[in-house]
Enzyme design. Structure first.
Site, PDB file in Angstrom:
ATOM      1  N   HIS A 129       0.763  -1.248   0.000  1.00 52.19           N
ATOM      2  CA  HIS A 129       0.000   0.000   0.000  1.00 52.19           C
ATOM      3  C   HIS A 129       0.794   1.298   0.000  1.00 52.19           C
ATOM      4  O   HIS A 129       0.174   2.364  -0.084  1.00 52.19           O
ATOM      5  CB  HIS A 129      -0.949   0.009   1.199  1.00 52.19           C
ATOM      6  CG  HIS A 129      -1.929  -1.114   1.178  1.00 52.19           C
ATOM      7  ND1 HIS A 129      -2.945  -1.199   0.245  1.00 52.19           N
ATOM      8  CD2 HIS A 129      -2.031  -2.220   1.943  1.00 52.19           C
ATOM      9  CE1 HIS A 129      -3.642  -2.300   0.463  1.00 52.19           C
ATOM     10  NE2 HIS A 129      -3.098  -2.947   1.483  1.00 52.19           N
ATOM     11  N   HIS A 169      -2.996  -2.848   8.128  1.00 51.25           N
ATOM     12  CA  HIS A 169      -4.148  -3.163   7.293  1.00 51.25           C
ATOM     13  C   HIS A 169      -4.705  -1.880   6.694  1.00 51.25           C
ATOM     14  O   HIS A 169      -4.906  -0.894   7.404  1.00 51.25           O
ATOM     15  CB  HIS A 169      -5.217  -3.864   8.132  1.00 51.25           C
ATOM     16  CG  HIS A 169      -6.517  -4.068   7.423  1.00 51.25           C
ATOM     17  ND1 HIS A 169      -6.676  -4.950   6.381  1.00 51.25           N
ATOM     18  CD2 HIS A 169      -7.722  -3.474   7.609  1.00 51.25           C
ATOM     19  CE1 HIS A 169      -7.926  -4.890   5.968  1.00 51.25           C
ATOM     20  NE2 HIS A 169      -8.584  -4.009   6.683  1.00 51.25           N
TER      21      HIS A 169
END
Length: 140
Positions: free
Chosen positions: A34, A135
């Site tokens: 990410h 996350h």
């Protein structure tokens, strides 16, 4: 008695080291999936997504349905978990600031994983463990 105490201290120390190495591994996995800073150059958002999903190995055995890349430094993203974000629920934190992001959505079928990319500035919701992001929950 002394040997028992030393063994107990050693076990506690090893346990703590394993927990910390697991946290680091989780952050590394999050960062691989990410974080892209500075942003990798590509001709357009679609080409960017195709390149990054392949380069980061996010399509092993299947086409990942969607993925978001955040174009900010590790420190700025980690800060969301350390006071620069607001608690949402459980271990989730919302960033106060907007980030430059590219959201990638699958348009292909494995093994031809093609993506439609969209660049934008959005706030993010992250899952944090021990004050590290592990996350990506969603854009907000």
């Amino acid at each position: 008695m002394t040997i028992f105490r030393l063994l107990l201290q050693l076990v506690v120390l090893l346990g703590a080291l394993l927990v910390h190495s697991g946290e680091a591994a989780s952050f590394r996995s999050f960062a691989n999936s990410h974080i892209d800073f500075p942003k990798t150059r590509a001709n357009n958002p679609n080409a960017y997504c195709d390149l990054m999903m392949r380069r980061r190995g996010l399509n092993r055995g299947r086409c990942k349905a969607s993925n978001t890349f955040i174009h900010a430094s590790n420190n700025n993203i980690i800060a969301v978990c350390r006071g620069a974000g607001t608690h949402y629920q459980r271990n989730l934190f919302n960033s106060r600031n907007r980030f430059s992001v590219t959201h990638c959505k699958s348009t292909g079928r494995y093994p031809n994983c093609n993506y439609r990319g969209r660049s934008m500035n959005r706030r993010v919701r992250l899952g944090c463990v021990h004050r590290l992001p592990v996350h990506f929950a969603r854009l907000i």
